[in-house]
Scaffold this motif. Structure first.
Motif, PDB file in Angstrom:
ATOM      1  N   ALA A 182     -12.920  25.783  21.495  1.00  0.00           N
ATOM      2  CA  ALA A 182     -12.426  24.448  21.828  1.00  0.00           C
ATOM      3  C   ALA A 182     -13.511  23.395  21.667  1.00  0.00           C
ATOM      4  CB  ALA A 182     -11.897  24.445  23.262  1.00  0.00           C
ATOM      5  N   SER A 183     -14.749  23.756  22.014  1.00  0.00           N
ATOM      6  CA  SER A 183     -15.857  22.808  21.875  1.00  0.00           C
ATOM      7  C   SER A 183     -16.167  22.521  20.417  1.00  0.00           C
ATOM      8  CB  SER A 183     -17.109  23.357  22.571  1.00  0.00           C
ATOM      9  OG  SER A 183     -16.941  23.419  23.967  1.00  0.00           O
ATOM     10  N   TYR A 186     -19.851  19.520  30.142  1.00  0.00           N
ATOM     11  CA  TYR A 186     -18.748  20.483  30.115  1.00  0.00           C
ATOM     12  C   TYR A 186     -19.255  21.911  30.302  1.00  0.00           C
ATOM     13  CZ  TYR A 186     -15.040  23.494  28.390  1.00  0.00           C
ATOM     14  OH  TYR A 186     -14.103  24.495  28.281  1.00  0.00           O
ATOM     15  N   VAL A 190     -13.330  19.395  27.972  1.00  0.00           N
ATOM     16  CA  VAL A 190     -14.010  19.837  26.759  1.00  0.00           C
ATOM     17  C   VAL A 190     -14.249  18.686  25.798  1.00  0.00           C
ATOM     18  CG1 VAL A 190     -11.902  20.422  25.484  1.00  0.00           C
ATOM     19  CG2 VAL A 190     -14.029  21.683  25.018  1.00  0.00           C
ATOM     20  N   THR A 191     -13.460  17.630  25.917  1.00  0.00           N
ATOM     21  CA  THR A 191     -13.648  16.456  25.066  1.00  0.00           C
ATOM     22  C   THR A 191     -14.747  15.528  25.570  1.00  0.00           C
ATOM     23  OG1 THR A 191     -11.855  15.399  26.293  1.00  0.00           O
ATOM     24  CG2 THR A 191     -11.282  16.457  24.200  1.00  0.00           C
ATOM     25  N   ASP A 192     -15.285  15.805  26.760  1.00  0.00           N
ATOM     26  CA  ASP A 192     -16.371  15.001  27.312  1.00  0.00           C
ATOM     27  C   ASP A 192     -17.710  15.499  26.779  1.00  0.00           C
ATOM     28  OD1 ASP A 192     -14.660  13.374  28.848  1.00  0.00           O
ATOM     29  OD2 ASP A 192     -14.585  14.872  30.451  1.00  0.00           O
ATOM     30  N   GLN A 219     -14.171  20.035  18.278  1.00  0.00           N
ATOM     31  CA  GLN A 219     -14.388  18.601  18.413  1.00  0.00           C
ATOM     32  C   GLN A 219     -15.236  18.038  17.269  1.00  0.00           C
ATOM     33  OE1 GLN A 219     -12.694  17.309  21.088  1.00  0.00           O
ATOM     34  NE2 GLN A 219     -12.151  19.482  21.349  1.00  0.00           N
TER      35      GLN A 219
END
Length: 440
Positions: free
Chosen positions: A116-117, A36, A29-31, A120
Motif C-alpha cells: 500500500a505504501s 505511518y 498510509v497516504t500520510d 503511492q
C-alpha cells in the motif's frame, strides 16, 4: 531535598485540563511515510520489544532518506552502498525490512502495508532505486545490532540485604530485564556514561525524608494525596517505553514537518528512548535499591531512627518488578521532552491511555506529571524522580548535540545544574529559540 511545590503543580495540571486540543487522527498510509510506519510499528510490536526495534527502524529510515538526498546530514551508518532513488520509497522499504526481521509474526501485515505504501509512488527508476537503498540500509542496521546484548541471559538474585531490591507484591514477579544495562547503546558512549549518582544512604536524613514522604502520599489509603494526583498515578500506571514513543508520534503528527525532518526527529527519539532505558537499567541494577513498599514494611532494618516500619503498608499502584532507583518515567519524560522541544514548538496537549485521558498545558508538564505520578502512586522515592529527570535531560542534550543526524558537527550544548539536591535545569539547542527549564 527540595520538593515539588504541591500547591502549584496540581493547579498547573488542573489548568491543563481546561486545554482540550483535538485528538490526533490515526495516521493513514497516504500520510507521511515516517509517521505511518511508526504508527504501524507501535500497533504491532509488543511493548517489551518495541524499544530496540523503534531505534533500529527509525535509524534505517533516516539513513535511507539521507542517502537519496546525497547525505544532507551525517548518517548513522556510513559506507553503505545505495542506489539513490525516491526518499519516501527508501524509507518504507527500510521500515518494512526491519519490522519483518524483528517481528516476523506480523510479516503478512507488514507486506500488505509495504504494498500500500509503495503504491503511492509512480513506477520507474526512482522507485526501483529507492527500494534498493532501503533494503541496503535495513540489512546494514540488522548486522549492526546483531550482537548488541539485548537478548543475553543474565542471572540476577536479590541480595536479601537491607536496602537491596526484593520481590514486590502482589505478584512477586522475577526482576525484569537485568541484561538491559549491558546492551550496546546507540549514541551514548557506554551504559555508565550517564549513570546516576548514588541515592541517599539509608541512615541519612534525606533518605528518611523521602521514605516518610512516599509513605504518606503514596499509600493506598492516603489522606493527603489529591484527587488529581490519584488520577495521574492511575493514568501513568500502565505506561512504558512504548507509551513515550506513541506520545512523540501523537505530538508531532500534525506539525507539518517534511519527511526528512520527521525521519531525523524520530531517529533522535528512537535512539534517545533506547539509550535512556539502557542507562536506566545500568543504574537500577548497579545500585539495586529496594522499592518503597519493601523499605516501609522493613524500616526497622534500615538503621535510621527517623523511619518507622509499617508491616501493613501498601502502595496505591503495584510496583514494577525491578529496582527503584531511578524512575524510568522521569528519565523517559525528560528525555522525550528535551528532544521534542529541540525540534517543535511547545504546546498544550491531551493523550489517552486505556480509558483515561489527561491534558497538560505544556510539553514540560507531561514529564513533570509522569515523573511525580510514581511518587503519588507509592512506587518511587522523590530522589528516584529527581535523579531520573536529571538523567533524561542529560541524555536528550547529548543526543541532539552529536554529529549524527545533524548537518554540521556541533559542540555539546548540554549542561546539568543541581542547586542543593532538587533543582534540575537544562539548556538545549533549539534553532535560536529558548527552551524553558524543567524543574523538580
Amino acid at each position: 531535598m527540595d520538593k515539588l511545590n504541591r500547591a502549584a503543580l496540581p493547579a498547573m495540571l488542573c489548568l491543563a485540563c481546561a486545554w482540550a486540543p483535538p485528538a490526533t487522527a490515526a495516521v493513514a498510509v497516504t500520510d507521511d511515510p515516517v509517521l505511518y510506519w511508526n504508527q504501524l510499528m507501535l500497533d504491532t510490536v509488543p511493548g517489551s520489544g518495541a524499544i530496540r526495534t523503534y531505534a533500529m527502524m527509525n535509524i534505517a529510515m533516516y539513513d535511507s532518506i539521507n542517502a537519496t538526498l546525497g547525505y544532507r546530514n551525517a548518517p548513522y551508518l556510513g559506507g553503505v552502498a545505495n542506489s539513490g532513488g525516491i526518499g519516501g520509497v527508501a524509507a518504507v522499504q527500510a521500515a518494512h525490512d526491519i519490522l519483518a526481521s524483528t517481528n516476523p509474526g506480523a510479516i503478512a501485515q507488514y507486506d500488505a502495508a509495504l504494498g500500500a505504501s509503495l503504491a503511492q509512488f509512480a513506477d520507474g527508476a526512482g522507485k526501483t532505486n529507492g527500494i534498493a537503498t532501503g533494503q541496503a540500509y535495513a540489512a546494514a542496521m540488522l548486522v549492526n545490532r546483531a550482537n548488541d546484548g539485548a537478548f543475553a541471559s543474565v542471572a540476577y538474585t536479590p541480595s536479601g540485604l537491607p536496602g537491596g531490591y526484593a520481590l514486590t507484591p502482589p505478584g512477586f514477579g522475577a526482576p525484569l530485564f537485568p541484561q538491559w544495562g549491558d546492551v550496546t547503546p546507540f549514541l551514548v558512549n557506554s551504559p555508565e556514561q550517564f549513570r546516576a549518582p548514588p541515592p541517599p544512604e539509608l541512615t541519612s536524613v534525606a533518605y528518611a525524608d523521602a521514605l516518610n514522604e512516599v509513605k504518606e502520599i503514596g499509600s493506598v489509603d492516603s489522606v493527603t494525596r489529591t484527587a488529581d494526583q490519584t488520577a495521574a498515578a492511575k493514568f501513568w500506571s500502565t505506561a512504558n517505553g512504548a507509551t513515550y514513543m506513541r506520545l512523540g508520534l501523537e505530538i508531532t503528527a500534525d506539525e507539518g514537518l517534511s519527511t526528512f525532518e520527521n525521519a531525523r526527529l524520530f531517529a533522535l527519539l528512537g535512539t534517545g528512548i533506547a539509550d535512556t532505558l539502557i542507562t536506566l537499567w545500568d543504574t537500577k541494577y548497579h545500585y539495586d535499591l529496594w522499592r518503597p513498599v519493601t523499605a516501609i514494611q522493613n524500616a526497622d532494618l534500615d538503621g535510621n531512627a527517623l523511619t518507622d516500619a509499617d508491616a501493613d503498608w501498601q502502595s496505591l499502584i503495584a510496583a514494577p518488578a525491578h529496582p527503584s532507583y531511578v524512575s524510568a518515567h522521569s528519565a523517559l519524560g525528560a528525555m522525550v521532552t528535551g528532544i521534542l522541544l529541540d525540534n517543535i514548538d511547545d504546546q498544550a496537549f491531551c493523550s489517552t491511555i486505556g480509558a483515561n485521558t489527561r491534558c497538560w498545558s505544556s510539553l514540560d508538564a507531561i514529564s513533570v506529571d509522569g515523573s511525580s505520578s510514581r511518587l503519588w502512586g507509592g512506587i518511587h522515592f522523590g530522589f528516584d524522580r529527581d535523579a531520573g529527570l536529571a538523567m533524561g535531560a542529560q541524555i536528550a542534550a547529548w543526543e541532539v548535540s552529536r554529529a549524527t543526524f545533524n548537518a554540521v558537527p556541533e559542540p555539546a550544548t548540554w549542561q546539568l545544574m543541581m542547586i542543593g539536591a532538587g533543582l534540575i535545569g537544562w539548556t538545549l539547542r533549539r534553532r535560536g529559540k529558548a527552551i524553558a527549564d524543567v524543574r523538580a
